[in-house]
Design a protein around this motif. Structure first.
Motif, PDB file in Angstrom:
ATOM      1  N   MET A 138       0.907 -11.375 -13.286  1.00  7.49           N
ATOM      2  CA  MET A 138       1.914 -12.014 -12.152  1.00  7.49           C
ATOM      3  C   MET A 138       2.953 -11.051 -11.999  1.00  7.49           C
ATOM      4  O   MET A 138       3.225 -10.773 -11.042  1.00  7.49           O
ATOM      5  CB  MET A 138       2.600 -13.218 -12.836  1.00  7.49           C
ATOM      6  N   ARG A 139       3.377 -10.054 -13.238  1.00  7.03           N
ATOM      7  CA  ARG A 139       4.426  -8.943 -12.972  1.00  7.03           C
ATOM      8  C   ARG A 139       3.878  -7.873 -11.958  1.00  7.03           C
ATOM      9  O   ARG A 139       4.595  -7.413 -11.169  1.00  7.03           O
ATOM     10  CB  ARG A 139       4.739  -8.338 -14.272  1.00  7.03           C
ATOM     11  N   LYS A 140       2.513  -7.612 -12.028  1.00  2.12           N
ATOM     12  CA  LYS A 140       1.931  -6.709 -11.226  1.00  2.12           C
ATOM     13  C   LYS A 140       2.070  -6.929  -9.910  1.00  2.12           C
ATOM     14  O   LYS A 140       2.322  -5.896  -8.873  1.00  2.12           O
ATOM     15  CB  LYS A 140       0.482  -6.286 -11.467  1.00  2.12           C
ATOM     16  N   ARG A 141       1.756  -8.056  -9.521  1.00  2.00           N
ATOM     17  CA  ARG A 141       1.963  -8.470  -8.027  1.00  2.00           C
ATOM     18  C   ARG A 141       3.494  -8.167  -7.502  1.00  2.00           C
ATOM     19  O   ARG A 141       3.483  -7.975  -6.347  1.00  2.00           O
ATOM     20  CB  ARG A 141       1.699  -9.953  -8.107  1.00  2.00           C
ATOM     21  N   TRP A 142       4.247  -8.713  -8.235  1.00  2.00           N
ATOM     22  CA  TRP A 142       5.762  -8.560  -7.857  1.00  2.00           C
ATOM     23  C   TRP A 142       6.092  -6.756  -7.662  1.00  2.00           C
ATOM     24  O   TRP A 142       6.755  -6.446  -6.702  1.00  2.00           O
ATOM     25  CB  TRP A 142       6.922  -9.089  -8.851  1.00  2.00           C
ATOM     26  N   TRP A 143       5.578  -5.895  -8.471  1.00  2.00           N
ATOM     27  CA  TRP A 143       5.618  -4.808  -8.412  1.00  2.00           C
ATOM     28  C   TRP A 143       5.049  -4.055  -7.037  1.00  2.00           C
ATOM     29  O   TRP A 143       5.542  -3.224  -6.350  1.00  2.00           O
ATOM     30  CB  TRP A 143       5.159  -3.954  -9.515  1.00  2.00           C
ATOM     31  N   LYS A 144       3.859  -4.794  -6.600  1.00  2.00           N
ATOM     32  CA  LYS A 144       3.092  -4.365  -5.662  1.00  2.00           C
ATOM     33  C   LYS A 144       3.810  -4.527  -4.457  1.00  2.00           C
ATOM     34  O   LYS A 144       3.985  -3.830  -3.337  1.00  2.00           O
ATOM     35  CB  LYS A 144       1.560  -4.727  -5.578  1.00  2.00           C
ATOM     36  N   VAL A 145       4.324  -5.834  -4.273  1.00  2.00           N
ATOM     37  CA  VAL A 145       5.263  -6.451  -3.222  1.00  2.00           C
ATOM     38  C   VAL A 145       6.419  -5.591  -2.731  1.00  2.00           C
ATOM     39  O   VAL A 145       6.636  -5.441  -1.694  1.00  2.00           O
ATOM     40  CB  VAL A 145       5.533  -7.914  -3.426  1.00  2.00           C
ATOM     41  N   GLY A 191       6.738  -2.572  -4.040  1.00  2.02           N
ATOM     42  CA  GLY A 191       6.407  -1.293  -3.362  1.00  2.02           C
ATOM     43  C   GLY A 191       6.007  -1.143  -2.133  1.00  2.02           C
ATOM     44  O   GLY A 191       6.309  -0.269  -1.187  1.00  2.02           O
ATOM     45  N   LEU A 192       5.252  -2.205  -1.606  1.00  2.61           N
ATOM     46  CA  LEU A 192       4.763  -2.508  -0.170  1.00  2.61           C
ATOM     47  C   LEU A 192       6.087  -2.334   0.573  1.00  2.61           C
ATOM     48  O   LEU A 192       6.196  -1.735   1.791  1.00  2.61           O
ATOM     49  CB  LEU A 192       3.911  -3.486   0.073  1.00  2.61           C
ATOM     50  N   ALA A 193       7.237  -3.151   0.149  1.00  2.00           N
ATOM     51  CA  ALA A 193       8.324  -3.426   0.918  1.00  2.00           C
ATOM     52  C   ALA A 193       9.069  -2.035   1.162  1.00  2.00           C
ATOM     53  O   ALA A 193       9.598  -1.872   2.021  1.00  2.00           O
ATOM     54  CB  ALA A 193       9.226  -4.367   0.413  1.00  2.00           C
ATOM     55  N   GLY A 194       9.145  -1.217   0.195  1.00  2.00           N
ATOM     56  CA  GLY A 194       9.608  -0.142   0.188  1.00  2.00           C
ATOM     57  C   GLY A 194       9.176   0.977   1.146  1.00  2.00           C
ATOM     58  O   GLY A 194       9.749   1.617   1.871  1.00  2.00           O
ATOM     59  N   VAL A 195       7.810   0.912   0.957  1.00  2.00           N
ATOM     60  CA  VAL A 195       7.006   1.808   1.908  1.00  2.00           C
ATOM     61  C   VAL A 195       7.358   1.367   3.524  1.00  2.00           C
ATOM     62  O   VAL A 195       7.370   2.065   4.328  1.00  2.00           O
ATOM     63  CB  VAL A 195       5.309   1.545   1.540  1.00  2.00           C
ATOM     64  N   MET A 196       7.309  -0.036   3.583  1.00  2.00           N
ATOM     65  CA  MET A 196       7.539  -0.403   5.091  1.00  2.00           C
ATOM     66  C   MET A 196       8.970  -0.063   5.490  1.00  2.00           C
ATOM     67  O   MET A 196       9.190   0.277   6.768  1.00  2.00           O
ATOM     68  CB  MET A 196       7.341  -2.044   5.085  1.00  2.00           C
TER      69      MET A 196
END
Length: 56
Positions: A1-8, A10-15
């Protein structure tokens, strides 16, 4: 579950970075659209406005 938050996150940062780039590119295009005469006129107006402000 933690990995998912980091992915989200990171994606928000890139966007966010991409959106900032788009905004900056649009502003640059608008800035470059002025003719040299228009830039001179705007600068003269600005200087005259500052000179009037100092006299008051």
């Amino acid at each position: 579950m933690r990995k998912r938050w980091w992915k989200v996150l990171g994606l928000a940062g890139v966007m966010g970075v991409a959106a900032t780039g788009v905004v900056m590119a649009r502003a640059e295009r608008r800035r470059r659209a002025y003719t040299p005469e228009e830039i001179r006129a705007k600068l003269k107006e600005k200087v005259e406005g500052q000179a009037e402000g100092r006299r008051s």
